[in-house]
Structures are given as structure tokens and as C-alpha cells.
Design an enzyme around this catalytic site. Structure first.
Site, PDB file in Angstrom:
ATOM      1  N   HIS A  85       2.776  -2.940   6.974  1.00  0.00           N
ATOM      2  CA  HIS A  85       1.705  -1.993   6.678  1.00  0.00           C
ATOM      3  C   HIS A  85       1.658  -0.909   7.751  1.00  0.00           C
ATOM      4  CE1 HIS A  85      -0.588  -4.319   3.527  1.00  0.00           C
ATOM      5  NE2 HIS A  85       0.205  -5.262   3.996  1.00  0.00           N
ATOM      6  N   GLU A 115       1.492   3.753   2.963  1.00  0.00           N
ATOM      7  CA  GLU A 115       1.864   3.249   4.287  1.00  0.00           C
ATOM      8  C   GLU A 115       3.387   3.189   4.336  1.00  0.00           C
ATOM      9  OE1 GLU A 115      -0.407  -0.354   4.830  1.00  0.00           O
ATOM     10  OE2 GLU A 115      -2.294   0.678   4.375  1.00  0.00           O
ATOM     11  N   GLU A 140       1.397  -4.373  11.252  1.00  0.00           N
ATOM     12  CA  GLU A 140       0.935  -2.986  11.154  1.00  0.00           C
ATOM     13  C   GLU A 140       1.766  -2.149  12.120  1.00  0.00           C
ATOM     14  OE1 GLU A 140      -1.577  -1.818   9.241  1.00  0.00           O
ATOM     15  OE2 GLU A 140      -2.591  -3.642   8.534  1.00  0.00           O
ATOM     16  N   HIS A 176       0.874  -1.171   0.000  1.00  0.00           N
ATOM     17  CA  HIS A 176       0.000   0.000   0.000  1.00  0.00           C
ATOM     18  C   HIS A 176       0.913   1.223   0.000  1.00  0.00           C
ATOM     19  CE1 HIS A 176      -3.404  -2.526   1.973  1.00  0.00           C
ATOM     20  NE2 HIS A 176      -3.496  -2.535   0.655  1.00  0.00           N
TER      21      HIS A 176
END
Length: 565
Positions: free
Chosen positions: A278, A177, A357, A174
């Protein structure tokens, strides 16, 4: 009374028109943002698990937290979203807030600013040029806009494909990110810089082949040109690349160039362990993303995820990476994802991948980059160490010693593609497991199945296993019989047929019982190396005739065998 009713009707009608007019205004604003910036982020009230499951199959959910669902919309999904009539709030972010671009290559390599794309390219080349014995620069592919998707291989003999476990770190699939992008560059620098002075680093580099892909979606990250100004989640075609991998139960999507090239790269290397980085939350996410059912190796996945978060907690500020189960979650328990890379690697390629994350902020301010590194670098190293544990072995032919490509699975444990395979060229395999005792089956075409019982796996230690499996051959297999030769004969569940040399390739087999009734009819392949193996487990005891017909030559041979139970 009628007058009052008319007044009330007028008031409510005006309010309704105002409400829908406001929605229409928001819709136009939403379209405008997507058109101008390539994406828009919205929040909707949590509609419940069934509706979330429907939405995530179409649009790109980025987080579910509290009673809110956050969604990124692209030119491909914005009209669908508007047509659904959701109540929503648009989140508008200041594009360049907190982002400092590196003024020079040397500043970029202090890891407290964001490099330009040319600087990123130069950094990757610098690593390979400065540490030629430890590092090579490879290319996974190119983006839609022609940017290179670069990858470093770090190992003690980087130019040689050694029989060592391969591991993979990848970030910024992504594009908006950004924390993982700098984290991966800094990790590569740390491994190379500290190889001769840090025993833990040396052990990892000496015994693993470490692949690092800092930027999986360069068109998304450098959406505005060569500097990170307004990065977007999707690729240049508007596709979320982490929803674009094959899914076992959903029809094929339109695979993007970046996805296809990443799939090819992953298939070539068959990494035993990997992580995808991420932002947008602070949590370690393990499989499955698309199923509520736990992975058969749930205990192992939970333990390595728990270790990552617990190690972070020792060095981070309070409140960092404590979301959900104090920093860990099974993906589906958070929200379902279809077409994600984590499940593709774990299910289709029999690998083991997690998703980390790193930051609540999608675009980490440059002031926070050093904190992300300090909080996570010990976990980065510790995670790689897991690839050195579990069962490590080699499978070879019991007679020739040649490596054998075999399936390795655990009865009453493995399901949903949780088994692994040995390498075709070397016969090596790695099976990552929680501590315990296991009965493991080894099976390969042309070989007798082998079961080894009570294999012990200890925490933090490798279990070495060298396996020799026997081919389904005996001296008769080297002859050229005039008629099919069966062994063992009589047989129980399986019987082998050595065929005349004139029958090779595609073969039709018809089996008749003693009364002349056909009980089986199927096609298979006959080769010079192995006899044809027949599954007779469902046939009752008795005498049978088998007719073998070469499909290409139409030559037929008949043989007789007996089933005895």
C-alpha cells in the site's frame, strides 16, 4: 441595553448562518468532487478511538496521524459522511503531478515510469515468454470492467505444482496507491534476470513457489482509461476492496467480483506467507487490524516486520519508514480495519500476511520509483526467506504411508485460528514460529491424536519433521459384524463402534444407561473406512446400551459397552 442585545443577536445569527452556509457550500463541493473524480479525500479532527471504530466500519479511513484522520469517500459513502455533520477539510490533489507514462514497452521496463494498461499486459506476457521454465502467467480473475487481474508464478519448475511453500506478493488493491505496482514488476524482473547469477535469488526460486500480483485493482488504477492519470482507491462500483473481505464478527458485506475471485485464488493456494503493498504512510503493519489483542504469534510477526524496517533503514534516506514504532505497528494500534485482506488471510485461511506501506504519497511520482526499489528490495527478498524457516514437515498414515490432512496446533499457545493444516494432497505443512521449544499436537478425523514434545525452532533455520499418525483401526474394523462391535471395551473417554454394513451414511445414535434412561441422542455419519467414534467423557462409569439407526433405511442395531474409570 435591549438595542445592544438585539444587535448582538443579529451579529451571532449572521455568523451562524454564514457558518452553516459555508458547510453547505463545502458539502456541495464534496459531492461534486466525488461525482467528477469517483472519490474525495477529507481530513477530520481525531474524534477518539470509539468514534474512529464506528467510522471505519462504514467509510474508508486511509490514515490516522497526529490529531488528524484521513478518509476517502466514494459515491457509496459521501452522503453518509455529510449527514454525520463532521467538521472536515477537503484535500484536493493535482491528478497528474509527477506521473510520467511510458512512451514504449522498453521505457516501461526501465521501471522509472508508469506503463499503460496494454504495456502492463505485455510486460507480464514477456516475463512468461522469456523465462518459460521459471515463470508462468496466471489470471486470478477479471475486474468489473473486464480487465485481467494477472499473477505470475516464479519457481524453478514453474509448470509443476511442487511440494514447496507457496508465498504471495500483491499490490494496488487500492488503485491510487501506485508504488507497489512498479515495485512488484521490478521484483519479478529481478528474480528472473538474476536467477543464474545470484545465489540468494536462486535459493528462493528453487525452494519456493513465488506468486506476484502487481495490480489487484486495475479498474481503480486505470480509472481514466489505459493511462494512469487520476487513479482512485476503490473499484468501479465504488467499493474499497481492502474492506470487502469476510470479517468474523461483522455481517457479510456485498462481496465484489474482484474480492470473490481473490478469495477463491487464496483458498486454492493457502499461502504460508504473504504481503499486501500500500501507500499513504511508511510503515510495516502486522495483525491484527481488527482486534486489539495481539496475535498468538506476535513475537514472530514483530520480528519479521522489524527486520523489514531495520533493513530499509540501512539503505534509505533518514526519515523513511520511521512512523509509529520506528517503522512497524500492529494494525489496531494505528487504527482498526474491518474486512481487510490481511486479517482474512491470517484468521480464515490460517496464513500469515502483513501489510507494507511504502510511501507517504499515495501516487508515487515517477522520480521516486527507483528510491522505493532501492530502499526495499533487500527486505522483499529477506521477507520471502522467512517461508523457508520454522517447522516444515509431512504427515502420513502410519500403516499405508498415504498423506493425511491434519490440524497442527500448539497447546496453550494457539488461539484465534492461529493453528495450521497439512495439505490434503501431499500431507505437507509449514508452521512459521519464533525461536523456541514447542509441544505440537497433530489431529485428524479417523486418527489418534499425536503430541510431539520439545520441538526446537532455531532462528534462520528450518526444522524438519516427518510425522506418522495411527488410524483408529484394528483387525476387527475390516469385518462385517452382525451387531455393533465396540473397542476398547471397557473404555474411558472415547469408544469406537464398528457397525454392520447395512448402516452407512447418516446415523442416529441413542445411548441408555443400565436403568433404561436415555443419556445421549445425536446424529453422525458412518463410513466404510472408519469406525464411529463416540465421546463418552461426560458419562459416569457404568454399563450402557447404544442404539444405532440408519436414517435412510430405518434399520436399528443395539450394542453394549462399559465405561471404566
Amino acid at each position: 441595553m435591549i438595542k445592544n442585545l438585539l444587535i448582538l443577536f443579529f451579529v451571532f445569527s449572521s455568523l451562524a448562518q454564514l457558518h452553516f452556509s459555508q458547510n453547505g457550500s463545502d458539502d456541495e463541493r464534496l459531492r461534486s468532487i466525488v461525482s467528477e473524480k469517483g472519490q474525495a479525500e477529507v481530513i477530520i479532527p481525531d474524534p477518539g478511538s470509539r468514534e474512529i471504530d464506528r467510522i471505519t466500519r462504514i467509510a474508508s479511513i486511509s490514515s490516522v496521524k497526529g490529531k488528524e484522520v484521513r478518509i476517502f469517500l466514494s459515491p457509496l459513502t459521501v452522503e453518509w459522511f455529510i449527514s454525520e455533520g463532521f467538521d472536515y477539510q477537503i484535500i484536493e490533489r493535482t491528478a497528474s503531478k509527477g506521473i510520467i507514462s511510458s512512451a514504449s514497452l522498453s521505457q516501461a521496463m526501465e521501471w522509472e515510469s508508469y506503463p499503460s494498461y496494454p504495456q502492463y499486459d505485455s510486460i507480464m506476457k514477456y516475463f512468461a515468454a522469456t523465462y518459460p521454465l521459471l515463470c508462468i502467467l496466471d489470471t486470478i480473475g477479471t475486474s468489473i470492467n473486464g480487465r485481467l487481474i494477472l499473477c505470475l508464478k516464479i519457481s524453478d519448475n514453474s509448470g509443476v505444482a511442487e511440494p514447496e511453500p507457496e508465498v504471495f506478493y500483491s499490490s494496488a488493491i487500492h488503485g491510487n496507491e501506485t508504488a507497489g505496482f512498479i515495485l512488484m514488476l521490478r521484483l519479478a524482473d529481478y528474480l528472473l534476470e538474476n536467477y543464474t547469477s545470484d545465489l540468494k535469488v536462486k535459493d528462493l526460486v528453487d525452494n519456493l513457489e513465488i506468486w506476484i500480483n502487481p495490480l489487484a485493482n486495475p479498474d481503480g488504477t486505470y480509472n481514466s482509461g489505459n493511462f494512469i492519470i487520476s487513479p482512485v482507491r476503490n473499484n468501479a462500483n465504488g467499493y474499497d476492496l481492502n474492506r470487502n473481505f469476510p470479517d468474523p464478527e461483522i455481517p457479510d458485506a456485498i462481496r465484489q467480483k474482484e474480492t470473490l475471485e481473490m478469495m477463491s485464488f487464496l483458498a486454492d493456494h493457502r499461502f504460508v506467507l504473504s504481503a499486501n503493498f500500500h501507500s499513504g504512510a511508511e510503515v510495516v503493519n502486522y495483525p491484527w487490524d481488527r482486534w486489539q489483542t495481539p496475535h498468538p504469534d506476535y513475537e514472530w510477526f514483530y520480528s519479521i516486520s522489524r527486520a523489514w524496517a531495520d533493513t530499509v533503514h540501512l539503505y534509505s534516506e533518514p526519515g523513511y519508514m520511521d512512523y509509529l514504532d520506528n517503522g512497524v505497528t500492529q494494525g489496531y494500534d494505528w487504527y482498526p480495519v474491518y474486512g481487510g485482506r490481511q486479517d482474512y488471510v491470517t484468521y480464515t485461511l490460517s496464513g500469515r500476511e502483513i501489510t507494507v506501506e511504502l510511501d507517504e504519497d499515495f501516487i508515487t511520482p515517477t522520480s521516486g520509483l527507483s528510491d522505493i526499489w532501492y530502499y526495499n528490495y533487500r527486505s522483499l527478498l529477506g521477507f520471502l526467506q522467512n517461508a523457508l524457516y520454522g517447522i516444515h514437515g509431512q504427515i502420513s498414515d502410519a500403516f499405508t504411508g498415504d498423506p493425511v490432512s491434519a490440524k497442527i496446533f500448539i497447546e496453550r499457545h494457539d488461539k484465534d485460528s492461529s493453528h495450521v493444516y497439512s495439505d490434503t494432497l501431499t500431507g505437507n505443512f509449514t508452521r512459521l514460529l519464533a525461536p523456541g521449544s514447542y509441544d505440537i499436537t497433530f489431529t485428524a478425523d479417523g486418527y489418534w491424536d499425536l503430541v510431539i514434545k520439545d520441538i526446537t525452532v532455531l532462528k534462520g533455520e528450518p526444522t524438519k519433521l516427518f510425522v506418522k499418525i495411527k488410524p483408529m483401526l484394528n483387525p476387527a474394523d475390516t469385518t462385517n459384524p452382525a451387531h455393533p462391535f465396540f473397542y476398547p471395551n471397557p473404555a474411558g473417554s472415547y469408544i469406537n463402534a464398528v457397525l454392520p454394513e447395512s448402516i452407512r451414511g447418516a446415523v442416529n445414535i441413542r445411548i441408555y444407561n443400565i436403568a433404561g434412561i436415555k443419556v445421549s441422542d445425536f446424529d453422525t455419519e458412518a463410513s466404510d473406512r472408519y469406525p464411529v467414534r463416540l465421546d463418552i467423557s461426560r458419562l459416569p462409569a457404568g454399563s450402557y446400551f447404544a442404539v444405532f439407526t440408519g436414517i435412510a433405511t430405518n434399520l436399528s442395531y443395539t450394542g453394549r459397552f462399559i465405561i471404566f474409570r
